[in-house]
Design an enzyme around this catalytic site. Structure first.
Site, PDB file in Angstrom:
ATOM      1  N   TYR A  18     -12.968   7.045 -13.842  1.00 51.56           N
ATOM      2  CA  TYR A  18     -13.075   5.774 -13.102  1.00 51.56           C
ATOM      3  C   TYR A  18     -13.696   4.697 -13.986  1.00 51.56           C
ATOM      4  O   TYR A  18     -13.198   3.575 -14.072  1.00 51.56           O
ATOM      5  CB  TYR A  18     -13.916   6.000 -11.842  1.00 51.56           C
ATOM      6  CG  TYR A  18     -13.958   4.827 -10.887  1.00 51.56           C
ATOM      7  CD1 TYR A  18     -13.024   4.717  -9.857  1.00 51.56           C
ATOM      8  CD2 TYR A  18     -14.930   3.846 -11.007  1.00 51.56           C
ATOM      9  CE1 TYR A  18     -13.071   3.640  -8.975  1.00 51.56           C
ATOM     10  CE2 TYR A  18     -14.982   2.767 -10.128  1.00 51.56           C
ATOM     11  CZ  TYR A  18     -14.047   2.676  -9.111  1.00 51.56           C
ATOM     12  OH  TYR A  18     -14.090   1.607  -8.229  1.00 51.56           O
ATOM     13  N   ASP A  72       0.864  -1.185   0.000  1.00 44.97           N
ATOM     14  CA  ASP A  72       0.000   0.000   0.000  1.00 44.97           C
ATOM     15  C   ASP A  72       0.896   1.229   0.000  1.00 44.97           C
ATOM     16  O   ASP A  72       2.099   1.134   0.267  1.00 44.97           O
ATOM     17  CB  ASP A  72      -0.905   0.005   1.263  1.00 44.97           C
ATOM     18  CG  ASP A  72      -2.197   0.779   1.038  1.00 44.97           C
ATOM     19  OD1 ASP A  72      -2.128   2.011   0.923  1.00 44.97           O
ATOM     20  OD2 ASP A  72      -3.265   0.161   0.962  1.00 44.97           O
ATOM     21  N   LYS A  79     -11.839   1.300 -15.296  1.00 45.61           N
ATOM     22  CA  LYS A  79     -12.322  -0.036 -14.908  1.00 45.61           C
ATOM     23  C   LYS A  79     -12.721  -0.858 -16.149  1.00 45.61           C
ATOM     24  O   LYS A  79     -12.501  -2.064 -16.171  1.00 45.61           O
ATOM     25  CB  LYS A  79     -13.475   0.076 -13.911  1.00 45.61           C
ATOM     26  CG  LYS A  79     -13.060   0.678 -12.553  1.00 45.61           C
ATOM     27  CD  LYS A  79     -12.017  -0.167 -11.834  1.00 45.61           C
ATOM     28  CE  LYS A  79     -11.735   0.342 -10.414  1.00 45.61           C
ATOM     29  NZ  LYS A  79     -10.720  -0.461  -9.708  1.00 45.61           N
ATOM     30  N   THR A 116     -16.572   0.833   2.369  1.00 47.63           N
ATOM     31  CA  THR A 116     -15.139   0.976   2.651  1.00 47.63           C
ATOM     32  C   THR A 116     -14.843   2.464   2.819  1.00 47.63           C
ATOM     33  O   THR A 116     -15.669   3.315   2.464  1.00 47.63           O
ATOM     34  CB  THR A 116     -14.252   0.468   1.481  1.00 47.63           C
ATOM     35  OG1 THR A 116     -14.367   1.401   0.395  1.00 47.63           O
ATOM     36  CG2 THR A 116     -14.623  -0.925   1.029  1.00 47.63           C
ATOM     37  N   ASN A 139      -5.454  -4.541  -6.577  1.00 47.95           N
ATOM     38  CA  ASN A 139      -6.660  -3.983  -5.955  1.00 47.95           C
ATOM     39  C   ASN A 139      -6.579  -2.479  -5.714  1.00 47.95           C
ATOM     40  O   ASN A 139      -7.618  -1.814  -5.652  1.00 47.95           O
ATOM     41  CB  ASN A 139      -6.876  -4.715  -4.613  1.00 47.95           C
ATOM     42  CG  ASN A 139      -7.801  -3.959  -3.685  1.00 47.95           C
ATOM     43  OD1 ASN A 139      -9.027  -4.026  -3.827  1.00 47.95           O
ATOM     44  ND2 ASN A 139      -7.242  -3.207  -2.740  1.00 47.95           N
ATOM     45  N   ILE A 175     -19.361  -0.941  -2.131  1.00 48.32           N
ATOM     46  CA  ILE A 175     -18.960  -1.708  -0.947  1.00 48.32           C
ATOM     47  C   ILE A 175     -18.648  -0.719   0.170  1.00 48.32           C
ATOM     48  O   ILE A 175     -18.036   0.327  -0.069  1.00 48.32           O
ATOM     49  CB  ILE A 175     -17.687  -2.551  -1.261  1.00 48.32           C
ATOM     50  CG1 ILE A 175     -17.871  -3.403  -2.547  1.00 48.32           C
ATOM     51  CG2 ILE A 175     -17.283  -3.418  -0.068  1.00 48.32           C
ATOM     52  CD1 ILE A 175     -18.908  -4.486  -2.488  1.00 48.32           C
TER      53      ILE A 175
HETATM   54  P1  NAP Z   1      -9.886   2.120   0.007  1.00 47.97           P
HETATM   55  O1  NAP Z   1     -10.541   1.653   1.279  1.00 47.97           O
HETATM   56  O2  NAP Z   1      -9.716   3.573  -0.231  1.00 47.97           O
HETATM   57  O3  NAP Z   1      -8.485   1.367  -0.107  1.00 47.97           O
HETATM   58  C1  NAP Z   1      -7.651   1.566  -1.205  1.00 47.97           C
HETATM   59  C2  NAP Z   1      -6.220   1.509  -0.723  1.00 47.97           C
HETATM   60  O4  NAP Z   1      -5.366   1.720  -1.883  1.00 47.97           O
HETATM   61  C3  NAP Z   1      -5.887   2.622   0.282  1.00 47.97           C
HETATM   62  O5  NAP Z   1      -5.136   2.107   1.346  1.00 47.97           O
HETATM   63  C4  NAP Z   1      -5.085   3.593  -0.572  1.00 47.97           C
HETATM   64  O6  NAP Z   1      -4.136   4.304   0.174  1.00 47.97           O
HETATM   65  C5  NAP Z   1      -4.377   2.647  -1.524  1.00 47.97           C
HETATM   66  N1  NAP Z   1      -3.858   3.365  -2.678  1.00 47.97           N
HETATM   67  C6  NAP Z   1      -4.369   4.476  -3.276  1.00 47.97           C
HETATM   68  N2  NAP Z   1      -3.565   4.855  -4.279  1.00 47.97           N
HETATM   69  C7  NAP Z   1      -2.533   3.978  -4.312  1.00 47.97           C
HETATM   70  C8  NAP Z   1      -1.383   3.862  -5.109  1.00 47.97           C
HETATM   71  N3  NAP Z   1      -1.098   4.744  -6.080  1.00 47.97           N
HETATM   72  N4  NAP Z   1      -0.522   2.841  -4.875  1.00 47.97           N
HETATM   73  C9  NAP Z   1      -0.772   1.970  -3.870  1.00 47.97           C
HETATM   74  N5  NAP Z   1      -1.844   2.035  -3.074  1.00 47.97           N
HETATM   75  C10 NAP Z   1      -2.716   3.034  -3.290  1.00 47.97           C
HETATM   76  O7  NAP Z   1     -10.686   1.562  -1.267  1.00 47.97           O
HETATM   77  P2  NAP Z   1     -11.569   0.232  -1.492  1.00 47.97           P
HETATM   78  O8  NAP Z   1     -12.982   0.653  -1.519  1.00 47.97           O
HETATM   79  O9  NAP Z   1     -11.123  -0.872  -0.619  1.00 47.97           O
HETATM   80  O10 NAP Z   1     -11.178  -0.059  -3.013  1.00 47.97           O
HETATM   81  C11 NAP Z   1     -10.287  -1.100  -3.397  1.00 47.97           C
HETATM   82  C12 NAP Z   1     -10.503  -1.387  -4.866  1.00 47.97           C
HETATM   83  O11 NAP Z   1     -11.839  -1.815  -5.076  1.00 47.97           O
HETATM   84  C13 NAP Z   1     -10.287  -0.188  -5.790  1.00 47.97           C
HETATM   85  O12 NAP Z   1      -9.649  -0.618  -6.980  1.00 47.97           O
HETATM   86  C14 NAP Z   1     -11.700   0.269  -6.080  1.00 47.97           C
HETATM   87  O13 NAP Z   1     -11.804   0.949  -7.303  1.00 47.97           O
HETATM   88  C15 NAP Z   1     -12.411  -1.058  -6.121  1.00 47.97           C
HETATM   89  N6  NAP Z   1     -13.846  -0.969  -5.915  1.00 47.97           N
HETATM   90  C16 NAP Z   1     -14.348  -0.391  -4.789  1.00 47.97           C
HETATM   91  C17 NAP Z   1     -15.721  -0.300  -4.633  1.00 47.97           C
HETATM   92  C18 NAP Z   1     -16.344   0.319  -3.418  1.00 47.97           C
HETATM   93  O14 NAP Z   1     -17.547   0.587  -3.474  1.00 47.97           O
HETATM   94  N7  NAP Z   1     -15.633   0.526  -2.335  1.00 47.97           N
HETATM   95  C19 NAP Z   1     -16.567  -0.800  -5.633  1.00 47.97           C
HETATM   96  C20 NAP Z   1     -16.013  -1.393  -6.761  1.00 47.97           C
HETATM   97  C21 NAP Z   1     -14.651  -1.469  -6.893  1.00 47.97           C
HETATM   98  P3  NAP Z   1      -4.493   5.833   0.623  1.00 47.97           P
HETATM   99  O15 NAP Z   1      -5.608   5.715   1.597  1.00 47.97           O
HETATM  100  O16 NAP Z   1      -3.191   6.299   1.211  1.00 47.97           O
HETATM  101  O17 NAP Z   1      -4.889   6.546  -0.639  1.00 47.97           O
END
Ligand code: NAP
Length: 249
Positions: free
Chosen positions: A155, A36, A159, A190, A89, A188
């Site tokens: 976005y 991360d 995707k 998060t 991810n 989700i």
């Molecule tokens: P999250 O809770 O914000 O976690 C994402 C993590 O990735 C954070 O720790 C973030 O660090 C880190 N990150 C951001 N930019 C980065 C980079 N350049 N290099 C390495 N790490 C980085 O998000 P999440 O909801 O779990 O999302 C995870 C994945 O699922 C993403 O690809 C997202 O698009 C996808 N997704 C999420 C949802 C949803 O509804 N949550 C739905 C569909 C798909 P920082 O906090 O320091 O930025």
């Protein structure tokens, strides 16, 4: 334990879905490279894995920098001996605005992290997986890899790109023991959602899911842990929605 003796790498594993995937892989016996940008979040994930008796190391890497993706794979192989499973991810939501007003720097950043970041990761993970005798890559796309969403053009484009990249790489490596799949979560619970949503907007989102709620990170992790394992040995080039019925409408 469906991941016993395997080494897995998860990007964005310091938070949300990535953390749940790292914990899920570790619970099934994998030794996990938790990666991360967020060092504190990554350390918390490692601590949670170690607390439940698993093995994990943290490696900080920015997925939007190809040399850091290469160093990340190098650390996995050097510290844990091989690479069998990679989960790309890490991702961000990015700005929201109609395409005609979308900030150019926001576009560049979302594409760099959410699309190029997946390619840079795969570019270095695939040779390591081949060296390990084969393995699995799962790319975390989104329902927005299949349909549009207003004010989220970067976005949505990123995707959709991840789904295409997944399919192409799957064809290239299917006969060489590397499976490549994508998952498409709907919304989700998060920090990514919490950071970007007012309570009213969140209620509006819930209403878009026939199941009547948002998903949980652990529900996505169940699918990713299975897809990454030999239980899914005939599955490659696929996109699996995990969306409470969102795309069925
Ligand atoms: P999250 O809770 O914000 O976690 C994402 C993590 O990735 C954070 O720790 C973030 O660090 C880190 N990150 C951001 N930019 C980065 C980079 N350049 N290099 C390495 N790490 C980085 O998000 P999440 O909801 O779990 O999302 C995870 C994945 O699922 C993403 O690809 C997202 O698009 C996808 N997704 C999420 C949802 C949803 O509804 N949550 C739905 C569909 C798909 P920082 O906090 O320091 O930025």
């Amino acid at each position: 334990m469906i991941h016993a003796d395997r080494v897995a790498l998860v990007t964005g594993a310091g938070s949300g879905i990535g953390r749940a995937i790292a914990l899920g892989l570790a619970a099934e016996g994998a030794r996990v490279v938790v990666s991360d940008l967020d060092e504190a979040g990554g350390a918390e994930t490692v601590a949670a894995i170690e607390k439940s008796g698993g093995t994990a190391i943290f490696v900080r890497a920015d997925v939007s920098k190809p040399e850091e993706g290469e160093a990340l794979v190098g650390s996995a192989v050097k510290e844990l001996g091989a690479l069998h499973v990679a989960v790309n991810n890490a991702g961000i939501g990015g700005p929201t605005a109609p395409a005609g007003d979308y900030p150019i720097d926001g576009w560049d950043r979302v594409i760099a992290i959410n699309l190029s970041g997946v390619f840079y990761g795969m570019r270095h993970q695939i040779p390591a997986l081949l060296d390990s005798g084969g393995g699995s890559i799962v790319n975390v796309a989104s329902i927005l890899g299949q349909v549009g969403f207003p004010s989220s053009s970067a976005y949505v484009a990123a995707k959709h790109g991840v789904v295409g990249l997944t399919r192409s790489a799957a064809l290239e490596y299917a006969a060489r023991g590397v499976r490549v799949n994508a998952v498409g979560p709907a919304f989700i619970n998060t920090p990514l959602i919490e950071k970007n949503m007012t309570p009213e907007a969140r209620a509006g989102l819930v209403a878009k899911h026939p199941i009547g709620r948002l998903g949980e990170s652990e529900e996505v992790a169940e699918l990713v842990v299975w897809l990454s394992s030999e239980k899914a040995s005939f599955v490659t080039g696929s996109y699996y929605a995990i969306d409470g019925g969102y795309l069925a409408q």
